[in-house]
Motif scaffolding. Structure first.
Motif, mmCIF file in Angstrom:
data_model
loop_
_atom_site.group_PDB
_atom_site.id
_atom_site.type_symbol
_atom_site.label_atom_id
_atom_site.label_comp_id
_atom_site.label_asym_id
_atom_site.label_seq_id
_atom_site.Cartn_x
_atom_site.Cartn_y
_atom_site.Cartn_z
ATOM 1 N N GLY A 96 0.803 -1.223 0.000
ATOM 2 C CA GLY A 96 0.000 0.000 0.000
ATOM 3 C C GLY A 96 0.831 1.267 0.000
ATOM 4 N N SER A 97 2.074 1.175 -0.487
ATOM 5 C CA SER A 97 2.960 2.340 -0.492
ATOM 6 C C SER A 97 2.360 3.506 -1.271
ATOM 7 C CB SER A 97 4.308 1.965 -1.114
ATOM 8 O OG SER A 97 5.114 3.128 -1.265
ATOM 9 N N LEU A 98 2.485 4.708 -0.695
ATOM 10 C CA LEU A 98 2.087 5.940 -1.372
ATOM 11 C C LEU A 98 3.274 6.887 -1.501
ATOM 12 C CD1 LEU A 98 -1.429 6.728 0.178
ATOM 13 C CD2 LEU A 98 -0.918 5.656 -2.015
ATOM 14 N N GLU A 99 4.480 6.331 -1.455
ATOM 15 C CA GLU A 99 5.672 7.169 -1.565
ATOM 16 C C GLU A 99 5.671 7.929 -2.899
ATOM 17 O OE1 GLU A 99 10.490 6.552 -1.324
ATOM 18 O OE2 GLU A 99 9.307 5.582 -2.887
ATOM 19 N N GLY A 100 5.335 7.226 -3.979
ATOM 20 C CA GLY A 100 5.312 7.864 -5.292
ATOM 21 C C GLY A 100 4.287 8.976 -5.373
ATOM 22 N N LEU A 101 3.112 8.752 -4.780
ATOM 23 C CA LEU A 101 2.066 9.774 -4.772
ATOM 24 C C LEU A 101 2.510 10.984 -3.961
ATOM 25 C CD1 LEU A 101 -0.843 10.318 -5.787
ATOM 26 C CD2 LEU A 101 -1.654 9.466 -3.582
ATOM 27 N N ALA A 102 3.182 10.723 -2.828
ATOM 28 C CA ALA A 102 3.697 11.824 -2.005
ATOM 29 C C ALA A 102 4.729 12.639 -2.785
ATOM 30 C CB ALA A 102 4.307 11.273 -0.717
ATOM 31 N N LYS A 103 5.624 11.952 -3.505
ATOM 32 C CA LYS A 103 6.620 12.658 -4.323
ATOM 33 C C LYS A 103 5.944 13.509 -5.397
ATOM 34 C CE LYS A 103 10.608 9.548 -3.894
ATOM 35 N NZ LYS A 103 11.484 8.596 -4.629
ATOM 36 N N TYR A 104 4.886 12.964 -5.965
ATOM 37 C CA TYR A 104 4.160 13.691 -7.011
ATOM 38 C C TYR A 104 3.472 14.928 -6.434
ATOM 39 C CZ TYR A 104 0.488 14.580 -10.503
ATOM 40 O OH TYR A 104 -0.357 15.167 -11.403
ATOM 41 N N PHE A 105 2.703 14.751 -5.369
ATOM 42 C CA PHE A 105 1.989 15.872 -4.771
ATOM 43 C C PHE A 105 2.936 16.915 -4.184
ATOM 44 C CE2 PHE A 105 -2.202 13.404 -3.844
ATOM 45 C CZ PHE A 105 -2.578 13.581 -5.163
ATOM 46 N N LEU A 106 4.136 16.489 -3.756
ATOM 47 C CA LEU A 106 5.104 17.401 -3.146
ATOM 48 C C LEU A 106 6.181 17.825 -4.133
ATOM 49 C CD1 LEU A 106 5.433 15.656 0.344
ATOM 50 C CD2 LEU A 106 4.230 17.786 -0.172
ATOM 51 N N ASN A 107 5.916 17.604 -5.427
ATOM 52 C CA ASN A 107 6.822 18.070 -6.467
ATOM 53 C C ASN A 107 6.914 19.591 -6.426
ATOM 54 O OD1 ASN A 107 7.096 19.130 -9.439
ATOM 55 N ND2 ASN A 107 7.941 17.062 -9.450
ATOM 56 N N ASP A 108 8.118 20.123 -6.632
ATOM 57 C CA ASP A 108 8.321 21.576 -6.535
ATOM 58 C C ASP A 108 7.419 22.355 -7.493
ATOM 59 O OD1 ASP A 108 10.212 21.269 -4.570
ATOM 60 O OD2 ASP A 108 11.933 21.361 -5.929
ATOM 61 N N LEU A 109 7.138 21.773 -8.669
ATOM 62 C CA LEU A 109 6.284 22.457 -9.642
ATOM 63 C C LEU A 109 4.847 22.582 -9.143
ATOM 64 C CD1 LEU A 109 7.638 20.745 -12.854
ATOM 65 C CD2 LEU A 109 7.768 23.196 -12.373
#
Length: 342
Positions: A96-109
């Motif tokens: 159930g990892s959401l690491e990728g989603l967190a990286k996406y939502f917290l992207n600098d852009l």
């Protein structure tokens, strides 16, 4: 103490927590970037060992961990630190990892676009496009690293509730299922896995299909799923018994949604069905924090995309030449809307 004063102080504490909430987001962002959650994957560690392994300042790391402890992501026992069950969700390979989603939502852009939210509020236009000179989707096409981050995040997002969705709809009635803008194929893969007599078509942009073609098996796809590249704004593959479009339409403004739906209609026969999966809000209900956040993302990063109400969606469906035959809960805030040709 005066009861009114107590009440005011309580309300002030809630407001301060909301106003300062971005700091916790940045703490999670920093923890992911220095690989803190993954470093604790094998168990516990003392602060000195952690700082040495992560090559960071020990005192600063201790302060970061203190913030993450207050958020319930890390806990301390016998002077060592471990991730909580919630913290495990931010580890790369956890269930159930959401690491990728967190990286996406917290992207600098995305963060810079959100920081310029007032522009979108004033104008109704994308702050991302104002700041970067192009749309989010066009920018992604030219920046493979961003596209990779987005794909992984959306892959994790699509997996949430996927089994509930597959079990909630009678896919066994259909032989050929066409998944439109199906991304990395998470949904069509699950549908075919639970319906052994069905075959599928995964339809998406050429860059996405090219990436999947390199190794279909790693994406959970077999020979029963044909990969077709194209543009949903131009032409949709014909011959499907069921056309599925999941978490796509809310990304686009009304006229674009109608264009997509009319292209699907042109590919369908009288016996075909269309299944739309989207979050729907009732005008009389409070929107959930998760969907409120998505709605703001659409506002700052898309050209007119939004979380729509049931009334708004029904209007677009009817204008596109469809009749709604069934609406059922898929999971969470998401609903499956079955349609036939008018």
């Amino acid at each position: 103490m005066d009861k009114n004063l107590k009440n005011i102080q309580s309300l002030q504490a809630i407001v301060i927590q909301g106003v300062a909430g971005y700091a916790f987001s940045f703490a999670i962002k920093a923890a992911i970037e220095i690989n803190l959650f993954n470093e604790l994957i094998s168990g516990s560690a003392k602060i000195s060992k952690l700082a040495e392994k992560l090559e960071v300042n020990e005192s600063s790391l201790a302060r970061l961990i203190r913030v993450l402890m207050s958020a319930g992501l890390i806990y301390e026992k016998d002077d060592t630190f471990m991730v909580t069950e919630m913290g495990e969700v931010l580890q790369t390979d956890s269930k159930g990892s959401l690491e990728g989603l967190a990286k996406y939502f917290l992207n600098d852009l995305l963060i810079s676009s959100m920081a310029d939210l007032q522009y979108s509020i004033k104008t109704g236009k994308s702050s991302f496009e104002k700041n970067n000179g192009t749309s989010w989707y066009e920018y992604g096409k030219k920046n493979p690293d961003l596209l990779k981050t987005m794909d992984k995040g959306m892959n994790e997002f699509s997996k949430i509730g996927i089994l509930q969705f597959v079990e909630s709809y009678p896919f066994e009635k259909y032989q050929l299922i066409v998944d439109i803008a199906g991304g990395n194929g998470q949904i069509i893969s699950a549908v075919l896995q639970y319906n052994k007599n069905a075959i599928g078509i995964l339809f998406d942009q050429p860059a996405t299909i090219e990436r999947i073609e390199a190794d279909k098996v790693s994406f959970g796809l077999d020979d029963r799923c044909q990969l077709v590249s194209g543009d949903m704004f131009k032409k949709i593959p014909e011959g499907g018994n069921l056309y599925l479009i999941s978490k796509v339409l809310n990304d686009w403004e009304d006229n674009s949604v109608i264009k997509i739906l009319k292209n699907i209609k042109a590919a369908m026969s009288k016996e075909s069905r269309l299944l739309i999966v989207e979050s729907l809000i009732d005008n009389n209900e409070k929107i959930s924090p998760k969907e409120a956040y998505r709605d703001l993302l659409f506002l700052v990063c898309s050209d007119g995309g939004k979380v729509r109400s049931k009334v708004e969606f029904n209007k677009l469906i009817e204008e596109s030449g469809f009749v709604v035959t069934n609406v059922r809960k898929a999971y969470g805030e998401f609903w499956s809307i079955e349609c036939k040709l008018h």
